[in-house]
Write an enzyme that holds these catalytic residues in place. Structure first.
Site, PDB file in Angstrom:
ATOM      1  N   GLU A 304      47.449  38.756  40.566  1.00 24.57           N
ATOM      2  CA  GLU A 304      46.762  38.776  41.860  1.00 24.57           C
ATOM      3  C   GLU A 304      46.691  40.219  42.342  1.00 24.57           C
ATOM      4  OE1 GLU A 304      44.723  38.217  44.343  1.00 24.57           O
ATOM      5  OE2 GLU A 304      45.402  36.160  44.736  1.00 24.57           O
ATOM      6  N   PHE A 479      43.155  37.304  47.459  1.00 25.36           N
ATOM      7  CA  PHE A 479      42.736  35.960  47.035  1.00 25.36           C
ATOM      8  C   PHE A 479      41.945  36.012  45.726  1.00 25.36           C
ATOM      9  CE2 PHE A 479      42.259  35.782  51.889  1.00 25.36           C
ATOM     10  CZ  PHE A 479      43.620  35.692  52.065  1.00 25.36           C
ATOM     11  N   HIS A 480      42.505  36.709  44.724  1.00 25.22           N
ATOM     12  CA  HIS A 480      41.886  36.833  43.408  1.00 25.22           C
ATOM     13  C   HIS A 480      42.849  36.389  42.307  1.00 25.22           C
ATOM     14  CE1 HIS A 480      39.281  40.364  45.175  1.00 25.22           C
ATOM     15  NE2 HIS A 480      38.845  39.172  45.553  1.00 25.22           N
ATOM     16  N   PRO A 481      43.386  35.170  42.339  1.00 24.18           N
ATOM     17  CA  PRO A 481      44.347  34.763  41.310  1.00 24.18           C
ATOM     18  C   PRO A 481      43.655  34.486  39.972  1.00 24.18           C
ATOM     19  CG  PRO A 481      43.844  32.899  42.724  1.00 24.18           C
ATOM     20  CD  PRO A 481      43.142  34.090  43.320  1.00 24.18           C
TER      21      PRO A 481
END
Length: 577
Positions: A304, A479-481
């Site tokens: 992340e 919010f980039h998993p």
């Protein structure tokens, strides 16, 4: 509900919509797209500013996950929104269209992901894209002009964005008119996934085909089944043959004649594999799950983008806040939006940003900035201000996703392990030094803003311990998993380069979970690219026609102009100034 299809796609997010839509268009068979959420026909989704209401809390469009306590962040729990319903997270994200850089994908290929180098994936980015700058033409060297995913320039004219651009140039960054062009480095406006002032999510692009009255775009071989929670994948021996679904309080079995494609996202796909018996054997047995295949890598490799906000308070109704005067301004903007589809309601509140290197010796930028025309502080909703978000692009830390229960309806255990690697702390500190230097430049500083969360800190090396304490206190995520079903050429990878789940048959994964490493930027466009490529892998098609130019990224592609008469000179940005 039919009982059998040729293909079952689980999850109608960014990749899932692309997979299902492209498979249906190719006429290779019947397709069922199963989505546990509902429709995306809602103003909170279609109006760009609506994401300010869908992201902050769990609800019909957002799972609103909470992470495990993070040891390197003073034991704080993180908040992890994920989209729910048609379009998935593309229905609630910031709409920023970024691909990363060529070397991101070449590293994938070098690590064993054959067929995923820059020259392999560029045609899929172009096939997906309808960039308004091309005016309806098919493509140029780097962009597509006739794809289903609309990519546009800003429809807002916020003066603070222009002040940020000027301040960044004063601090040494050059203007970049296209972050997806020949070079990523610089400061500029983000392009976004919108059309005519409305969000253009993956569902509008690949399912509805622009028709809000048709969930499946009029295709007779595609069934889009909302409010359908997949509980597990069914196996006959080692072959995936169907799924168990709960819908309207009833359980059903739907069988797949050919293949099942999991597109549940970084958390959902790993969770569904595990509850279905594919994952770390000891962990599955601890939840009473029969092991179909021992796959220790499922749920591991979670990555992340760490993020820290420098927040500044200054009163202006050009900045979003829940104040009386701010509300009056927004009433006028709402009327404008209804007439023109323009202005503050068409904004994603993060119109501008930057990419830069904290060390000139680096080959690619390692920091991304998002400039937000709001404080981004839930506890200060009535205060006007702006935020500069500092994001570490390629963190070294890795986390994991585990099961909290054998029931797929229970939220998984999410442990990002943020900032556990000291190198990530060093990179963040270097990025904050540049960000603070930007805020101190005249175009912003002369407005007399007050530091909201960083008043006593300079990030100039005079008190690094205080700066590191600030990072531990305020680090969150963008919010980039990605990464929990890692793709690779090695036997320990979860999926092979054709996205087939190792150790079983008839099952693939196609979403951000297959990324072996984070790309340098926002992850929605790469997720859609993965869905585009997956459809060809499943359907047996060749790569899209057109140039596969691995070298085009660095080729001459024109020189960007600059805003407001700024020079745009390519001045190196270092952290030594």
């Amino acid at each position: 509900m039919k009982q059998e299809y040729d293909y079952i796609v689980v999850g109608a997010g960014s990749a899932g919509c692309a997979v299902a839509g492209r498979l249906a268009d190719s006429k290779v068979g019947t397709v069922a797209l199963l989505e546990c959420g509902g429709s995306d026909f809602n103003r909170a989704i279609t109006i760009p500013i609506g994401f300010a209401s869908t992201v902050p809390k769990a609800g019909p469009f957002n799972y609103g996950y909470v992470t495990e306590p993070q040891p390197a962040l003073n034991g704080r729990r993180g908040y992890q929104p994920r989209g729910r319903g048609l379009g998935g997270t593309s229905s609630i994200n910031g709409m920023i269209y970024i691909r990363g850089v060529a070397s991101d994908y070449d590293r994938w290929a070098a690590a064993g992901c054959e067929g995923w180098g820059w020259g392999d994936v560029l045609p899929y980015f172009k096939r997906a894209e309808c960039n308004e700058r091309l005016g309806g033409s098919a493509e140029d060297a780097l962009h597509g002009g006739q794809g289903p995913l609309h990519v546009v320039d800003t429809r807002s004219t916020n003066p603070f964005d222009r002040r940020f651009l000027q301040a960044a140039e004063c601090a040494g960054l050059r203007y970049n008119a296209d972050f997806n062009g020949p070079e990523q480095e610089g400061v500029g406006f983000y392009q976004r996934t919108q059309r005519d002032g409305e969000r253009w999510n993956a569902a509008r692009a690949y399912l509805h085909r622009g028709n809000p009255q048709s969930v499946n775009g009029g295709r007779d071989n595609l069934d889009v089944l909302t409010n359908s929670q997949v509980l597990r994948v069914l196996f006959a021996g080692k072959r995936a043959v169907g799924v168990v679904v709960t819908r309207d309080g009833q359980e059903y079995t739907i069988r797949a004649r050919r293949e099942i494609i999991l597109s549940g996202g970084t958390f959902g796909s790993a969770q569904l594999l595990m509850v279905s018996g594919v994952g770390p054997a000891a962990h599955l047995r601890s939840h009473g799950i029969a092991v179909v295949h021992d796959a220790p890598g499922v749920g591991q490799n979670l990555q992340e983008h760490p993020n820290v906000k420098l927040q500044q308070r200054v009163f202006s109704t050009d900045l979003y806040a829940a104040s009386l005067r701010g509300g009056i301004r927004l009433l006028g903007e709402w009327r404008r939006y209804k007439r023109e589809r323009f202005g503050m309601f068409a904004s994603n509140i993060a119109e501008t940003g930057a990419f830069f290197k904290t060390d000139p010796a680096l080959s690619d930028p390692d920091i991304q900035l998002h400039f937000s025309t709001t404080l981004n502080d839930p506890a200060a909703r009535r205060l006007h201000g702006y935020s500069l978000n500092v994001c570490v692009l390629r963190p070294h830390t890795r986390g994991q996703v585990l099961l909290a229960s054998p029931d797929a309806r229970t939220a998984p255990v999410i442990d990002q392990n943020l900032m556990a690697d000291a190198r990530d702390m060093d990179t963040m500190l270097a990025g904050l030094r540049v960000a603070r230097r930007i805020l101190d430049q005249s175009p912003l500083a002369r407005l007399g803003a007050t530091a909201h969360n960083h008043a006593a800190l300079r990030f100039d090396g005079t008190d690094d311990e205080a700066a590191r304490a600030f990072i531990r206190k305020y680090t969150d995520i963008v919010f980039h998993p990605v990464g929990t079903c890692r793709m690779g050429g090695d036997s320990a990878s979860v999926v092979d380069p054709q996205l087939r789940v190792r150790g079983v048959e008839g099952l693939r994964v196609a979403d951000a979970s297959v990324m072996p490493d984070l790309i340098g930027g926002n992850t929605n466009a790469p997720s859609i690219m993965i869905g585009e490529k997956a459809a060809d892998l499943v359907g047996g098609s060749d790569r899209p026609q057109g140039q596969a130019l691995a070298s085009v990224w660095t080729s001459a592609h024109g020189q960007a102009g600059t805003p407001g008469g700024a020079t745009g000179r390519p001045v190196p940005v270092t952290t030594n100034a």
